[in-house]
Design an enzyme around this catalytic site. Sequence first.
Site, PDB file in Angstrom:
ATOM      1  N   ARG A  32     -21.735 -14.681 -37.348  1.00 11.81           N
ATOM      2  CA  ARG A  32     -22.342 -15.344 -36.190  1.00 11.81           C
ATOM      3  C   ARG A  32     -22.252 -14.487 -34.941  1.00 11.81           C
ATOM      4  NH1 ARG A  32     -20.336 -19.581 -33.683  1.00 11.81           N
ATOM      5  NH2 ARG A  32     -22.139 -20.636 -32.848  1.00 11.81           N
ATOM      6  N   CYS A  56       3.636  -6.543  -4.617  1.00  9.35           N
ATOM      7  CA  CYS A  56       3.949  -7.271  -5.853  1.00  9.35           C
ATOM      8  C   CYS A  56       5.226  -8.091  -5.679  1.00  9.35           C
ATOM      9  CB  CYS A  56       4.128  -6.269  -6.993  1.00  9.35           C
ATOM     10  SG  CYS A  56       4.856  -6.987  -8.467  1.00  9.35           S
ATOM     11  N   CYS A  59       8.148  -6.586  -8.183  1.00  3.94           N
ATOM     12  CA  CYS A  59       8.713  -5.241  -8.076  1.00  3.94           C
ATOM     13  C   CYS A  59      10.110  -5.299  -7.439  1.00  3.94           C
ATOM     14  CB  CYS A  59       7.791  -4.337  -7.249  1.00  3.94           C
ATOM     15  SG  CYS A  59       6.490  -3.543  -8.219  1.00  3.94           S
ATOM     16  N   ASN A  81      12.050 -19.674 -11.929  1.00  9.02           N
ATOM     17  CA  ASN A  81      10.689 -19.747 -11.384  1.00  9.02           C
ATOM     18  C   ASN A  81      10.699 -20.534 -10.065  1.00  9.02           C
ATOM     19  OD1 ASN A  81       7.852 -20.423 -11.016  1.00  9.02           O
ATOM     20  ND2 ASN A  81       7.581 -19.797 -13.155  1.00  9.02           N
ATOM     21  N   HIS A 118       6.022  -1.215 -12.216  1.00 11.83           N
ATOM     22  CA  HIS A 118       4.880  -2.114 -12.083  1.00 11.83           C
ATOM     23  C   HIS A 118       3.810  -1.842 -13.142  1.00 11.83           C
ATOM     24  CE1 HIS A 118       2.365  -4.820  -9.655  1.00 11.83           C
ATOM     25  NE2 HIS A 118       1.367  -3.977  -9.844  1.00 11.83           N
ATOM     26  N   ASN A 156       2.020 -14.202 -20.717  1.00 12.39           N
ATOM     27  CA  ASN A 156       0.572 -14.183 -20.497  1.00 12.39           C
ATOM     28  C   ASN A 156       0.257 -12.811 -19.971  1.00 12.39           C
ATOM     29  OD1 ASN A 156       0.252 -17.016 -20.978  1.00 12.39           O
ATOM     30  ND2 ASN A 156       0.964 -17.404 -18.901  1.00 12.39           N
ATOM     31  N   GLY A 162      -4.648 -15.828 -17.667  1.00 13.47           N
ATOM     32  CA  GLY A 162      -3.980 -16.556 -16.594  1.00 13.47           C
ATOM     33  C   GLY A 162      -2.768 -15.864 -15.994  1.00 13.47           C
ATOM     34  N   SER A 164      -0.667 -13.949 -13.463  1.00 13.14           N
ATOM     35  CA  SER A 164      -0.892 -13.944 -12.024  1.00 13.14           C
ATOM     36  C   SER A 164      -0.659 -12.573 -11.413  1.00 13.14           C
ATOM     37  CB  SER A 164       0.065 -14.960 -11.375  1.00 13.14           C
ATOM     38  OG  SER A 164       1.406 -14.647 -11.739  1.00 13.14           O
ATOM     39  N   HIS A 167       2.250  -6.807 -13.073  1.00 10.48           N
ATOM     40  CA  HIS A 167       3.614  -6.339 -13.320  1.00 10.48           C
ATOM     41  C   HIS A 167       4.090  -6.909 -14.667  1.00 10.48           C
ATOM     42  CE1 HIS A 167       7.482  -4.763 -11.539  1.00 10.48           C
ATOM     43  NE2 HIS A 167       7.864  -5.308 -12.693  1.00 10.48           N
ATOM     44  N   HIS A 169       5.668  -8.819 -17.207  1.00 11.42           N
ATOM     45  CA  HIS A 169       6.603  -9.942 -17.107  1.00 11.42           C
ATOM     46  C   HIS A 169       6.236 -11.032 -18.090  1.00 11.42           C
ATOM     47  CE1 HIS A 169       3.196 -11.494 -14.816  1.00 11.42           C
ATOM     48  NE2 HIS A 169       3.697 -12.697 -14.970  1.00 11.42           N
ATOM     49  N   GLN A 171       7.652 -15.320 -19.316  1.00  8.98           N
ATOM     50  CA  GLN A 171       8.293 -16.524 -18.817  1.00  8.98           C
ATOM     51  C   GLN A 171       9.114 -17.154 -19.926  1.00  8.98           C
ATOM     52  OE1 GLN A 171       6.147 -19.321 -16.358  1.00  8.98           O
ATOM     53  NE2 GLN A 171       4.279 -18.111 -16.470  1.00  8.98           N
ATOM     54  N   PHE A 313     -14.288 -18.843 -26.362  1.00  6.68           N
ATOM     55  CA  PHE A 313     -13.946 -20.090 -25.691  1.00  6.68           C
ATOM     56  C   PHE A 313     -13.622 -21.141 -26.728  1.00  6.68           C
ATOM     57  CE2 PHE A 313     -16.522 -17.986 -22.416  1.00  6.68           C
ATOM     58  CZ  PHE A 313     -15.754 -18.211 -21.288  1.00  6.68           C
ATOM     59  N   TYR A 317     -17.237 -27.690 -30.225  1.00  7.77           N
ATOM     60  CA  TYR A 317     -16.774 -28.050 -31.560  1.00  7.77           C
ATOM     61  C   TYR A 317     -15.261 -27.881 -31.690  1.00  7.77           C
ATOM     62  CZ  TYR A 317     -16.991 -28.750 -36.575  1.00  7.77           C
ATOM     63  OH  TYR A 317     -16.811 -29.255 -37.834  1.00  7.77           O
ATOM     64  N   GLU A 318     -14.756 -26.787 -31.105  1.00 10.74           N
ATOM     65  CA  GLU A 318     -13.314 -26.508 -31.179  1.00 10.74           C
ATOM     66  C   GLU A 318     -12.486 -27.629 -30.550  1.00 10.74           C
ATOM     67  OE1 GLU A 318     -15.553 -24.220 -30.314  1.00 10.74           O
ATOM     68  OE2 GLU A 318     -15.045 -22.290 -31.217  1.00 10.74           O
TER      69      GLU A 318
HETATM   70  P1  H2U Z   1       2.330 -15.834 -14.972  1.00 18.76           P
HETATM   71  O1  H2U Z   1       1.826 -14.541 -14.487  1.00 18.76           O
HETATM   72  O2  H2U Z   1       2.475 -15.892 -16.485  1.00 18.76           O
HETATM   73  O3  H2U Z   1       1.560 -16.998 -14.405  1.00 18.76           O
HETATM   74  O4  H2U Z   1       3.847 -15.994 -14.443  1.00 18.76           O
HETATM   75  C1  H2U Z   1       4.206 -15.802 -13.137  1.00 18.76           C
HETATM   76  C2  H2U Z   1       5.146 -16.918 -12.704  1.00 18.76           C
HETATM   77  O5  H2U Z   1       5.852 -16.456 -11.587  1.00 18.76           O
HETATM   78  C3  H2U Z   1       4.417 -18.182 -12.284  1.00 18.76           C
HETATM   79  O6  H2U Z   1       4.834 -19.236 -13.112  1.00 18.76           O
HETATM   80  C4  H2U Z   1       6.085 -17.529 -10.703  1.00 18.76           C
HETATM   81  C5  H2U Z   1       4.876 -18.415 -10.835  1.00 18.76           C
HETATM   82  O7  H2U Z   1       5.240 -19.753 -10.622  1.00 18.76           O
HETATM   83  N1  H2U Z   1       6.304 -16.975  -9.371  1.00 18.76           N
HETATM   84  C6  H2U Z   1       7.527 -17.124  -8.770  1.00 18.76           C
HETATM   85  O8  H2U Z   1       8.411 -17.784  -9.322  1.00 18.76           O
HETATM   86  N2  H2U Z   1       7.748 -16.537  -7.540  1.00 18.76           N
HETATM   87  C7  H2U Z   1       6.812 -15.822  -6.873  1.00 18.76           C
HETATM   88  O9  H2U Z   1       7.092 -15.276  -5.821  1.00 18.76           O
HETATM   89  C8  H2U Z   1       5.438 -15.740  -7.379  1.00 18.76           C
HETATM   90  C9  H2U Z   1       5.212 -16.240  -8.775  1.00 18.76           C
HETATM   91 ZN    ZN Z   2       5.374  -4.931  -9.458  1.00 20.37          ZN
END
Ligand code: H2U
Ligand code: ZN
Length: 345
Positions: A32, A56, A59, A81, A118, A156, A162, A164, A167, A169, A171, A313, A317-318
């Site tokens: 497909r 960042c 960093c 977090n 970084h 991620n 997603g 953010s 760098h 990293h 979770q 995506f 259907y998914e």
């Molecule tokens: P992701 O890139 O997987 O979204 O993880 C980054 C996490 O870092 C995100 O959950 C946290 C965000 O809440 N964060 C902090 O705890 N402090 C920060 O200064 C920025 C981001």
């Molecule tokens: Zn960094």
Amino acid sequence: MKRDVAAAALLSLPHRRYNPLTGEWLLVSAERTSRPWLGSEEAPNVGGEPAYDPTCYLCPGNVRANGERNPVYESTFFFTNDFAALQPDSPVASLEEGLLRAESEQGTCQVICFSPRHDLTISRMTAAQARTVVDLWAERSETLGKTFEWVQVFENRGSAMGASNPHPHGQIWAGSALPREAEKEDRSQKAHWAATGHSLLLDYAEQELGGPRDLGSDSDWLVVVPFWAAWPFETLIIPRRPVSCLPDLDVRQRELLAGRLTKLLRGYDELFDAPFPYSMGWHQAPFDGVDRPDWQLHAHFYPPLLQATVRKFMVGYELLSEPQRDITAEDAADRLRSAIKAANP
Ligand code: H2U
Ligand code: ZN
């Protein structure tokens, strides 16, 4: 109307495959991918990050969003977090009114930095550097597992999934309840053990070794595109000896894992010649003090890309019926195997 065809022919027709780990089915309809695509395109992930980025929040020495300053860390680093989805001291409460049910959840969320650099993604690390990430995953799991039953280590990577911040990293979210995916795997592994006296994933690894979906194995690990993969280039990493959680990995398993990981991730980056986005994570036995020979530790990699700029995506259907994929797991494995080979001369 049902007609019988040979098993090999079946796999080239639209067919459904069973995922024994979750007890769910998915639809496979190869051929497909030639359909026209005028939808949204992912911006190619170009990479080329600096070794240090003054803006960042991960960093070393930089200030985070909540005003706290990171230490000048030289290896790995973790912190709670600043926008945690779970709180350890959340009061215990529940609600049950007819069909409405809710339970409070206690837990904690941590951010783990894989490197002070970084630009040093796991795919660019030496095996020795990746080993520090493995050790961090294991140490964090052991510590959080003393308080919380479910410890979810994940990463991620790339804005398509997603992340953010480029760098390197990941979770960890640790909580007191067994979440949905864990609950499914828990049930399947228990049932397979009860029926056969074997670990489901060790039986599966045995069946896949050297086969069309095997992406590389050594004495301790198998990397495979699972027969039931839903995402185009999904992979599964399974230790070949019984081990239920990251802290239980011995030195040799950790060393070999670091090598497997860097090889796989270099292959992913090679596939479309760009940093490859994915969500990955480890599934380990609940930390409830019960010995779980049925539960085999494993990592899932869920990358969204089908082509360099076209993502898969999980919609229509998914969402409403079941996941569907366009290239077979075997074709994906062929392409990944070549990419891994090219990226690891
Ligand atoms: P992701 O890139 O997987 O979204 O993880 C980054 C996490 O870092 C995100 O959950 C946290 C965000 O809440 N964060 C902090 O705890 N402090 C920060 O200064 C920025 C981001
Ligand atoms: Zn960094």
